[in-house]
Design an enzyme around this catalytic site. Structure first.
Site, PDB file in Angstrom:
ATOM      1  N   LYS A 102     -36.005   2.738 -38.423  1.00  0.00           N
ATOM      2  CA  LYS A 102     -35.736   1.882 -37.361  1.00  0.00           C
ATOM      3  C   LYS A 102     -34.917   0.746 -37.949  1.00  0.00           C
ATOM      4  CE  LYS A 102     -39.797   2.478 -34.336  1.00  0.00           C
ATOM      5  NZ  LYS A 102     -40.023   3.831 -34.704  1.00  0.00           N
ATOM      6  N   ASP A 136     -34.113   5.927 -35.098  1.00  0.00           N
ATOM      7  CA  ASP A 136     -34.980   5.886 -34.085  1.00  0.00           C
ATOM      8  C   ASP A 136     -34.205   4.683 -32.905  1.00  0.00           C
ATOM      9  OD1 ASP A 136     -36.890   7.692 -34.920  1.00  0.00           O
ATOM     10  OD2 ASP A 136     -38.260   5.922 -35.491  1.00  0.00           O
ATOM     11  N   MET A 137     -34.806   4.802 -31.845  1.00  0.00           N
ATOM     12  CA  MET A 137     -34.148   3.994 -30.721  1.00  0.00           C
ATOM     13  C   MET A 137     -35.093   3.029 -30.473  1.00  0.00           C
ATOM     14  SD  MET A 137     -31.330   2.649 -29.509  1.00  0.00           S
ATOM     15  CE  MET A 137     -30.166   3.985 -29.589  1.00  0.00           C
ATOM     16  N   ARG A 187     -31.514  12.902 -30.629  1.00  0.00           N
ATOM     17  CA  ARG A 187     -33.075  13.481 -30.386  1.00  0.00           C
ATOM     18  C   ARG A 187     -33.069  12.759 -28.841  1.00  0.00           C
ATOM     19  NH1 ARG A 187     -37.009  10.110 -33.380  1.00  0.00           N
ATOM     20  NH2 ARG A 187     -37.181  11.415 -35.075  1.00  0.00           N
ATOM     21  N   LYS A 190     -38.206  10.583 -23.908  1.00  0.00           N
ATOM     22  CA  LYS A 190     -38.313   9.521 -22.380  1.00  0.00           C
ATOM     23  C   LYS A 190     -38.098   8.116 -22.787  1.00  0.00           C
ATOM     24  CE  LYS A 190     -41.265  12.954 -19.914  1.00  0.00           C
ATOM     25  NZ  LYS A 190     -42.314  13.098 -19.024  1.00  0.00           N
ATOM     26  N   ALA A 192     -40.136   4.433 -24.996  1.00  0.00           N
ATOM     27  CA  ALA A 192     -41.576   4.229 -25.254  1.00  0.00           C
ATOM     28  C   ALA A 192     -41.853   2.608 -25.042  1.00  0.00           C
ATOM     29  CB  ALA A 192     -41.981   4.434 -26.913  1.00  0.00           C
ATOM     30  N   THR A 229     -40.618  15.816 -26.785  1.00  0.00           N
ATOM     31  CA  THR A 229     -41.631  15.306 -25.734  1.00  0.00           C
ATOM     32  C   THR A 229     -42.816  16.451 -25.801  1.00  0.00           C
ATOM     33  OG1 THR A 229     -41.803  15.565 -23.119  1.00  0.00           O
ATOM     34  CG2 THR A 229     -40.145  17.338 -24.054  1.00  0.00           C
ATOM     35  N   HIS A 230     -43.846  15.760 -25.229  1.00  0.00           N
ATOM     36  CA  HIS A 230     -44.978  16.546 -24.880  1.00  0.00           C
ATOM     37  C   HIS A 230     -45.385  17.100 -23.682  1.00  0.00           C
ATOM     38  CE1 HIS A 230     -45.318  13.117 -27.908  1.00  0.00           C
ATOM     39  NE2 HIS A 230     -45.417  14.033 -28.582  1.00  0.00           N
ATOM     40  N   ARG A 291     -48.444   1.629 -29.199  1.00  0.00           N
ATOM     41  CA  ARG A 291     -47.398   2.372 -28.052  1.00  0.00           C
ATOM     42  C   ARG A 291     -48.113   3.617 -27.481  1.00  0.00           C
ATOM     43  NH1 ARG A 291     -43.285  -0.210 -31.115  1.00  0.00           N
ATOM     44  NH2 ARG A 291     -42.996   1.987 -32.542  1.00  0.00           N
TER      45      ARG A 291
HETATM   46  P1  FDA Z   1     -45.165  11.831 -20.909  1.00  0.00           P
HETATM   47  O1  FDA Z   1     -45.490  10.260 -21.636  1.00  0.00           O
HETATM   48  O2  FDA Z   1     -44.912  12.099 -19.710  1.00  0.00           O
HETATM   49  O3  FDA Z   1     -46.273  12.512 -21.328  1.00  0.00           O
HETATM   50  C1  FDA Z   1     -46.541  14.236 -21.155  1.00  0.00           C
HETATM   51  C2  FDA Z   1     -48.129  14.490 -21.766  1.00  0.00           C
HETATM   52  O4  FDA Z   1     -47.717  14.537 -23.367  1.00  0.00           O
HETATM   53  C3  FDA Z   1     -49.041  13.751 -21.432  1.00  0.00           C
HETATM   54  O5  FDA Z   1     -49.682  14.104 -20.011  1.00  0.00           O
HETATM   55  C4  FDA Z   1     -50.180  14.097 -22.348  1.00  0.00           C
HETATM   56  O6  FDA Z   1     -50.673  15.445 -22.363  1.00  0.00           O
HETATM   57  C5  FDA Z   1     -49.056  14.281 -23.576  1.00  0.00           C
HETATM   58  N1  FDA Z   1     -48.900  12.846 -24.142  1.00  0.00           N
HETATM   59  C6  FDA Z   1     -47.747  12.006 -24.217  1.00  0.00           C
HETATM   60  N2  FDA Z   1     -48.136  10.956 -25.239  1.00  0.00           N
HETATM   61  C7  FDA Z   1     -49.400  10.773 -25.466  1.00  0.00           C
HETATM   62  C8  FDA Z   1     -50.443  10.270 -26.133  1.00  0.00           C
HETATM   63  N3  FDA Z   1     -49.711   8.919 -26.894  1.00  0.00           N
HETATM   64  N4  FDA Z   1     -51.445  10.563 -26.671  1.00  0.00           N
HETATM   65  C9  FDA Z   1     -52.097  11.650 -26.240  1.00  0.00           C
HETATM   66  N5  FDA Z   1     -51.168  12.610 -25.286  1.00  0.00           N
HETATM   67  C10 FDA Z   1     -49.864  12.096 -25.055  1.00  0.00           C
HETATM   68  N6  FDA Z   1     -39.433   6.587 -28.334  1.00  0.00           N
HETATM   69  C11 FDA Z   1     -38.657   5.826 -28.400  1.00  0.00           C
HETATM   70  O7  FDA Z   1     -38.367   4.742 -27.534  1.00  0.00           O
HETATM   71  N7  FDA Z   1     -37.835   5.785 -29.397  1.00  0.00           N
HETATM   72  C12 FDA Z   1     -37.722   6.625 -30.243  1.00  0.00           C
HETATM   73  O8  FDA Z   1     -36.906   6.679 -31.483  1.00  0.00           O
HETATM   74  C13 FDA Z   1     -38.804   7.663 -30.185  1.00  0.00           C
HETATM   75  N8  FDA Z   1     -39.070   8.704 -30.836  1.00  0.00           N
HETATM   76  C14 FDA Z   1     -39.749   9.719 -31.034  1.00  0.00           C
HETATM   77  C15 FDA Z   1     -39.794  10.746 -31.797  1.00  0.00           C
HETATM   78  C16 FDA Z   1     -40.648  11.953 -31.310  1.00  0.00           C
HETATM   79  C17 FDA Z   1     -40.580  13.223 -32.215  1.00  0.00           C
HETATM   80  C18 FDA Z   1     -41.214  11.834 -30.089  1.00  0.00           C
HETATM   81  C19 FDA Z   1     -42.066  13.198 -29.616  1.00  0.00           C
HETATM   82  C20 FDA Z   1     -41.211  10.852 -29.328  1.00  0.00           C
HETATM   83  C21 FDA Z   1     -40.711   9.754 -29.576  1.00  0.00           C
HETATM   84  N9  FDA Z   1     -40.516   8.680 -28.938  1.00  0.00           N
HETATM   85  C22 FDA Z   1     -39.649   7.483 -29.020  1.00  0.00           C
HETATM   86  C23 FDA Z   1     -41.450   8.395 -27.862  1.00  0.00           C
HETATM   87  C24 FDA Z   1     -41.208   9.014 -26.208  1.00  0.00           C
HETATM   88  O9  FDA Z   1     -40.021   8.075 -25.907  1.00  0.00           O
HETATM   89  C25 FDA Z   1     -42.477   8.752 -25.442  1.00  0.00           C
HETATM   90  O10 FDA Z   1     -42.863   7.718 -25.427  1.00  0.00           O
HETATM   91  C26 FDA Z   1     -43.550   9.753 -25.856  1.00  0.00           C
HETATM   92  O11 FDA Z   1     -42.971  10.961 -26.478  1.00  0.00           O
HETATM   93  C27 FDA Z   1     -44.292  10.219 -24.594  1.00  0.00           C
HETATM   94  O12 FDA Z   1     -43.534  10.742 -23.824  1.00  0.00           O
HETATM   95  P2  FDA Z   1     -43.564  12.189 -23.241  1.00  0.00           P
HETATM   96  O13 FDA Z   1     -42.137  12.632 -23.293  1.00  0.00           O
HETATM   97  O14 FDA Z   1     -44.508  12.917 -24.166  1.00  0.00           O
HETATM   98  O15 FDA Z   1     -44.034  12.746 -21.631  1.00  0.00           O
END
Ligand code: FDA
Length: 318
Positions: A102, A136-137, A187, A190, A192, A229-230, A291
């Site tokens: 970061k 990272d953002m 990358r 969504k 955070a 994403t998850h 977060r």
């Molecule tokens: P969503 O939040 O809709 O979640 C979908 C499903 O995933 C949930 O229903 C649950 O099952 C599971 N899940 C998600 N978060 C979980 C948690 N904390 N604990 C348990 N289960 C969970 N953001 C950012 O602003 N800057 C960045 O540089 C990055 N870098 C980054 C790297 C990588 C490799 C990942 C995977 C994510 C990031 N993020 C990030 C975080 C991203 O912005 C986001 O906040 C999280 O990935 C959660 O969003 P989802 O896409 O998973 O969807």
């Protein structure tokens, strides 16, 4: 609203010094260790061990030294030197050469020029040892300056770097188009942070629609994009789109965070997809941990259960 209330709540708690001190004292240490679900450990040795386990399971990794918004030049310099030391340790360990960082950790909030110098020191060492560095953002206050710095080093010829773009930001379609034009690796996440509605979509449906649109732009016009994403719906949409357009699974990768949806990580690997796990480590884990709690309030139950279990064990022992 995608966890807007909980995100705001946890973002407020993240600012509490007392909570940070308490959590930092107990969160990674036995017997409590409640932060270990999301954080590989406090040392590079623990991170390397986690990275080895991920690679032994047929996936890739990126190591992230936790830390952000440092307050002094000395801290920014220390973070930079820790990254340089990490490179040596990673090379010696023989694991994949990929890190995330970061810019506020490198001094962005104190002095932009020094931050750029620190980033260049890291990118120089990274080039010498064939590392890839993902920037990272952070929150929207830093979006433009992060992109400006990224483009500065890109134009200076540093091609071993990539950037992160956030689907919840209204501006991101234009940023994706720009990164596709220059050929930078993106990358897609969504997003955070807690952001105002003037700059970011607030409803999950809007964020998801934006994510899908940007994913399609990246898969068709981007350079080795990472779909991070998850969310099973976003993963399915990506696989569907790639298959419809005959885009090979080799052309992109999925990325997920350490400790989250391991089942989905494994099933994608089994289906022949490239999966990279983001492995955070270090002593400054509190804001990252908060977060993750804010994204999924059910995680707080996990933490409380762990603490209660420990209390009961202690009471029984007395
Ligand atoms: P969503 O939040 O809709 O979640 C979908 C499903 O995933 C949930 O229903 C649950 O099952 C599971 N899940 C998600 N978060 C979980 C948690 N904390 N604990 C348990 N289960 C969970 N953001 C950012 O602003 N800057 C960045 O540089 C990055 N870098 C980054 C790297 C990588 C490799 C990942 C995977 C994510 C990031 N993020 C990030 C975080 C991203 O912005 C986001 O906040 C999280 O990935 C959660 O969003 P989802 O896409 O998973 O969807």
């Amino acid at each position: 609203m995608i966890g807007y209330v909980s995100r705001a709540f946890f973002s407020t708690l993240a600012g509490s010094r007392t909570l940070q001190q308490l959590a930092s004292r107990y969160g990674m240490r036995r017997p409590y260790s409640f932060a270990r679900r999301f954080i590989a450990g406090e040392t590079i040795e623990e991170a390397v061990a986690a990275a080895r386990a991920i690679e032994a399971n047929g996936m890739m990794q990126t190591l992230d030294l936790l830390g952000e918004s440092v307050a002094t030049m000395a801290e920014a310099d220390a973070a930079t030197r820790t990254y340089l030391g990490m490179f040596e340790r990673i090379v010696a360990a023989g694991i994949g050469r990929n890190v995330s960082l970061k810019l506020t950790q490198l001094g962005l909030t104190i002095d932009r020029a020094t931050c750029v110098d620190n980033l260049r020191r890291i990118l120089d060492a990274a080039s010498a040892h064939d590392f890839f560095v993902r920037v990272d953002m952070e929150n929207s206050e830093y979006t433009q300056v992060t992109l400006d710095i990224f483009e500065t080093v890109w134009q200076q010829g540093y091609r071993n770097a990539g950037i992160v773009l956030q689907a919840y930001l209204r501006r991101s379609a234009a940023d994706v188009a720009r990164m596709n034009t220059i050929g930078a690796r993106v990358r897609l996440v969504k997003g955070a942070y807690q952001e105002p509605k003037t700059v970011a979509f607030q409803r999950k449906a809007e964020v998801d629609a934006s994510f899908e649109e940007l994913m399609q732009l990246l898969l068709t016009h981007g350079t080795s994009p990472a779909i991070a994403t998850h969310d099973p719906d976003m993963v399915a949409a990506t696989r569907r789109f790639a298959s419809t357009k005959s885009i090979s699974p080799e052309a992109y990768e999925f990325q997920m965070l350490y400790g989250i949806r391991r089942d989905l990580q494994r099933s994608l690997r089994d289906a022949g997809h490239r999966v990279r796990v983001y492995v955070p480590f270090g002593r400054e884990w509190f804001p990252y941990f908060m977060r993750r709690l804010g994204e999924r309030p059910a995680n707080i139950t996990f933490v409380i259960n762990g603490l209660l279990r420990e209390q009961r064990t202690r009471a029984a022992a007395i």
